[in-house]
Design an enzyme around this catalytic site. Structure first.
Site, short mmCIF file in Angstrom:
data_model
loop_
_atom_site.label_atom_id
_atom_site.label_comp_id
_atom_site.label_asym_id
_atom_site.label_seq_id
_atom_site.Cartn_x
_atom_site.Cartn_y
_atom_site.Cartn_z
N LYS A 1 -3.02 -29.73 7.12
CA LYS A 1 -3.10 -29.39 5.69
C LYS A 1 -3.66 -27.98 5.51
O LYS A 1 -3.34 -27.28 4.54
CB LYS A 1 -3.92 -30.41 4.91
CG LYS A 1 -3.15 -31.65 4.49
CD LYS A 1 -2.19 -32.09 5.51
CE LYS A 1 -1.67 -33.41 5.65
NZ LYS A 1 -0.99 -33.70 6.90
N GLY B 1 7.27 -40.76 15.66
CA GLY B 1 6.33 -41.87 15.49
C GLY B 1 5.20 -41.82 16.49
O GLY B 1 5.14 -40.93 17.34
N HIS C 1 -3.29 -32.09 -21.98
CA HIS C 1 -2.14 -31.18 -22.10
C HIS C 1 -2.62 -29.74 -22.02
O HIS C 1 -3.59 -29.39 -22.70
CB HIS C 1 -1.44 -31.41 -23.44
CG HIS C 1 -0.27 -30.50 -23.65
ND1 HIS C 1 0.91 -30.65 -22.93
CD2 HIS C 1 -0.10 -29.43 -24.46
CE1 HIS C 1 1.76 -29.70 -23.31
NE2 HIS C 1 1.16 -28.95 -24.24
P1 NAD Z 1 7.24 -41.67 11.26
O1 NAD Z 1 7.38 -43.02 11.83
O2 NAD Z 1 6.69 -41.50 9.90
O3 NAD Z 1 8.64 -40.92 11.27
C1 NAD Z 1 9.40 -40.81 12.43
C2 NAD Z 1 10.83 -40.52 12.01
O4 NAD Z 1 11.58 -40.24 13.18
C3 NAD Z 1 11.50 -41.71 11.32
O5 NAD Z 1 12.04 -41.27 10.11
C4 NAD Z 1 12.57 -42.14 12.31
O6 NAD Z 1 13.72 -42.64 11.68
C5 NAD Z 1 12.84 -40.84 13.05
N1 NAD Z 1 13.37 -40.99 14.41
C6 NAD Z 1 12.92 -41.81 15.39
N2 NAD Z 1 13.66 -41.65 16.52
C7 NAD Z 1 14.58 -40.69 16.23
C8 NAD Z 1 15.62 -40.07 16.98
N3 NAD Z 1 15.87 -40.41 18.25
N4 NAD Z 1 16.38 -39.13 16.38
C9 NAD Z 1 16.13 -38.77 15.09
N5 NAD Z 1 15.17 -39.33 14.35
C10 NAD Z 1 14.39 -40.27 14.92
O7 NAD Z 1 6.40 -40.86 12.35
P2 NAD Z 1 5.73 -39.43 12.36
O8 NAD Z 1 6.29 -38.54 11.31
O9 NAD Z 1 5.78 -39.02 13.78
O10 NAD Z 1 4.26 -39.77 11.96
C11 NAD Z 1 3.49 -40.69 12.73
C12 NAD Z 1 2.56 -41.47 11.84
O11 NAD Z 1 1.55 -40.63 11.35
C13 NAD Z 1 3.27 -42.08 10.66
O12 NAD Z 1 2.86 -43.41 10.49
C14 NAD Z 1 2.84 -41.25 9.51
O13 NAD Z 1 2.76 -41.95 8.30
C15 NAD Z 1 1.49 -40.72 9.94
N6 NAD Z 1 1.29 -39.41 9.34
C16 NAD Z 1 0.98 -39.35 8.04
C17 NAD Z 1 0.84 -38.12 7.43
C18 NAD Z 1 0.51 -38.06 5.98
O14 NAD Z 1 0.11 -39.07 5.44
N7 NAD Z 1 0.64 -36.93 5.34
C19 NAD Z 1 1.05 -36.95 8.15
C20 NAD Z 1 1.38 -37.06 9.47
C21 NAD Z 1 1.51 -38.31 10.06
#
Ligand code: NAD
Length: 460
Positions: free
Chosen positions: A50, A266, A439
């Site tokens: 952030k 993920g 507002h």
């Molecule tokens: P995520 O699970 O949110 O997203 C991973 C994305 O990768 C999914 O949309 C999935 O469909 C895609 N994906 C998976 N395999 C793929 C492939 N082979 N080819 C293309 N797309 C593919 O995971 P993230 O973004 O790595 O984040 C990890 C965790 O950390 C999440 O649970 C997230 O909510 C959390 N996080 C939250 C914040 C926030 O709240 N601002 C910020 C960063 C991370």
């Protein structure tokens, strides 16, 4: 052997919250931490990213300054200064949380904790007898089968945060929160960005319109957004100075060269070396299995935060840690309603939400209806020249309660708490729409959307 009421393994947001709450309730508590208290959120996640995104926002605003009648010389990003500032922010927060932990007389034991038997934890040579253990070991980025990070060309968010200069080009696999936040950041600072998502929309866990709006905003800033795309990992190679990603997209096979490939597909629980096998605690689908008070199958062992899966968010881990500590202290444990948890992707524009989408509400058999109000009609958004985005509210037509709110736009993270409170207090459309919003303010968009739902809008 030393004896204690609660030993928390892992000092991230969930872990330190559990330890502090337990200490407040009169228990003796300690935290075992292999790295630094504050965990992923403070050192490798929420706070550093952030801080970077804020620098990108300042850069963009400065570049657009002339729109507001402010003349500035050409703006550019000093990457090392941005990173130094990030470290200063992290250090300040780190010092502050260490001080709060110290104030509660909670020892931070440096090292890795291994449960050798229920109620007994080894940290190196040291042995601690703990009436209760809370596992708060968090998560780490996942690789893709056949495409593991090498820390150089193929990186996870951990390594990307360590780099001291921006890549000229970056390909990102995964259009979830991490992928979208980095795509937004690098697009705003001038890197060439390709964002590859397997599912049909970005941020696929959110409302479909939110993902589409984000993709549109990214594309307008030159990001090559590829949704419904399949990465051919066996045909993706990294060389000395380039990585070539092969993607199947819209019936074609495309080769995409980039300086860096970010894996944002993920995260997975960190449980190795923890000694859970020495207890009755179980792992299900890779996550530590718990009941509603975060107790595992071993009655004295609890688990919270990313290690148990679900919503991997710092504020969720903190809430779970608080509840687990209260349960351990013998207080009547609350249940956390995950439909009340706000979720924010801090990209430009931001995506923020709480509760159910219309589709999810209908799947649950609810008689739900949604209304949408655009930021185009919001005076503050117009003043700030940030009118892309909307508020979508979902209400139950039978009980009248707010079911969900979905927001897209600059700074919508700042107004999602109202939606979370509305959901908590089971607000009706009439209540949210009749509650007075100042507002001009961005928050008026929530009031307007609720007024539409209640049939009391003066505009339609
Ligand atoms: P995520 O699970 O949110 O997203 C991973 C994305 O990768 C999914 O949309 C999935 O469909 C895609 N994906 C998976 N395999 C793929 C492939 N082979 N080819 C293309 N797309 C593919 O995971 P993230 O973004 O790595 O984040 C990890 C965790 O950390 C999440 O649970 C997230 O909510 C959390 N996080 C939250 C914040 C926030 O709240 N601002 C910020 C960063 C991370």
């Amino acid at each position: 052997m030393e004896e204690i009421d609660l030993l928390v393994i892992g000092g991230g947001t969930g872990g330190y919250t559990a330890a502090i709450r337990a200490a407040q309730l009169g228990l003796t508590a300690a935290i075992v931490e292999a790295d630094k208290v504050g965990g992923t959120c403070l050192h490798r996640g929420c706070i550093p990213t952030k801080t970077w995104l804020h620098s990108a926002e300042v850069l963009t605003r400065t570049r657009n300054a002339a729109t507001f009648g402010v003349q500035v010389d050409e703006a550019s990003l000093d990457y090392p200064v941005m990173r130094a500032r990030q470290q200063a922010v992290v250090d300040t927060l780190h010092k502050s949380i260490r001080s709060v932990i110290g104030k509660h007389k909670i020892e931070i034991i440096e090292g890795r904790g291994t449960i050798v038997a229920p109620g007994e934890v080894a940290i190196g040579e040291r042995r601690i007898q703990a009436k209760h253990i809370v596992v708060a070991t968090g998560s780490r980025p996942k690789g893709l089968p056949g495409l593991e990070p090498d820390g150089d060309r193929v990186v996870t968010s951990d390594e990307l945060l360590e780099r001291d200069q921006a890549p000229k080009s970056i390909a990102i696999i995964g259009g979830g929160a991490i992928g979208c936040e980095f795509a937004s950041f690098f697009a705003d600072i001038g890197s060439e960005v390709t964002l590859i998502e397997a599912l049909p929309t970005l941020v696929p866990l959110e409302d479909g319109d939110a993902g589409k709006a984000l993709a549109k905003a990214f594309a307008a800033r030159g990001v090559n957004v590829m949704t419904s795309a399949r990465v051919l990992t066996d045909r993706t190679r990294s060389y000395d100075s380039v990585v070539e990603v092969t993607v199947e997209h819209e019936g074609d096979e495309k080769q995409l060269p980039a300086e860096i490939l970010l894996l944002a597909v993920g995260r997975e629980a960190v449980t190795d070396g923890l000694g859970l096998e020495n207890t009755k605690a179980e792992i299900e689908g890779g996550w530590v299995k718990v009941d509603e008070t975060y107790r595992t199958a071993e009655p004295s062992v609890y688990a919270i935060g990313d290690a148990i899966g679900g919503l991997l968010l710092a504020h969720v881990a903190g809430a779970e840690g608080f509840i687990a500590a209260e349960a351990i202290a013998g207080k009547e444990a609350r249940r956390l309603d995950y439909d009340r948890v706000p979720r924010v992707t801090y990209s430009n524009p931001q995506v923020a939400a709480v509760g159910l989408t219309l589709a999810e509400a209908k799947e649950r058999g609810l008689n739900a209806k949604s209304q949408r109000f655009s930021l185009k009609y919001n005076a503050m958004a117009l003043i700030q020249d940030e009118t892309d985005g909307f508020a979508k509210v979902v209400f139950d037509q039978d009980g009248g309660d707010l079911l969900g709110v979905h927001l897209v736009g600059a700074h919508v993270a700042d107004i999602v708490s109202e939606a979370a409170l509305g959901r908590f207090l089971q607000a009706s459309a009439w209540e949210m729409g009749t509650s007075i919003h100042p507002h001009p303010s961005l928050s008026e968009v929530l009031g307007e959307a609720a007024q539409l739902s209640a049939g009391i809008s003066i505009y339609w």
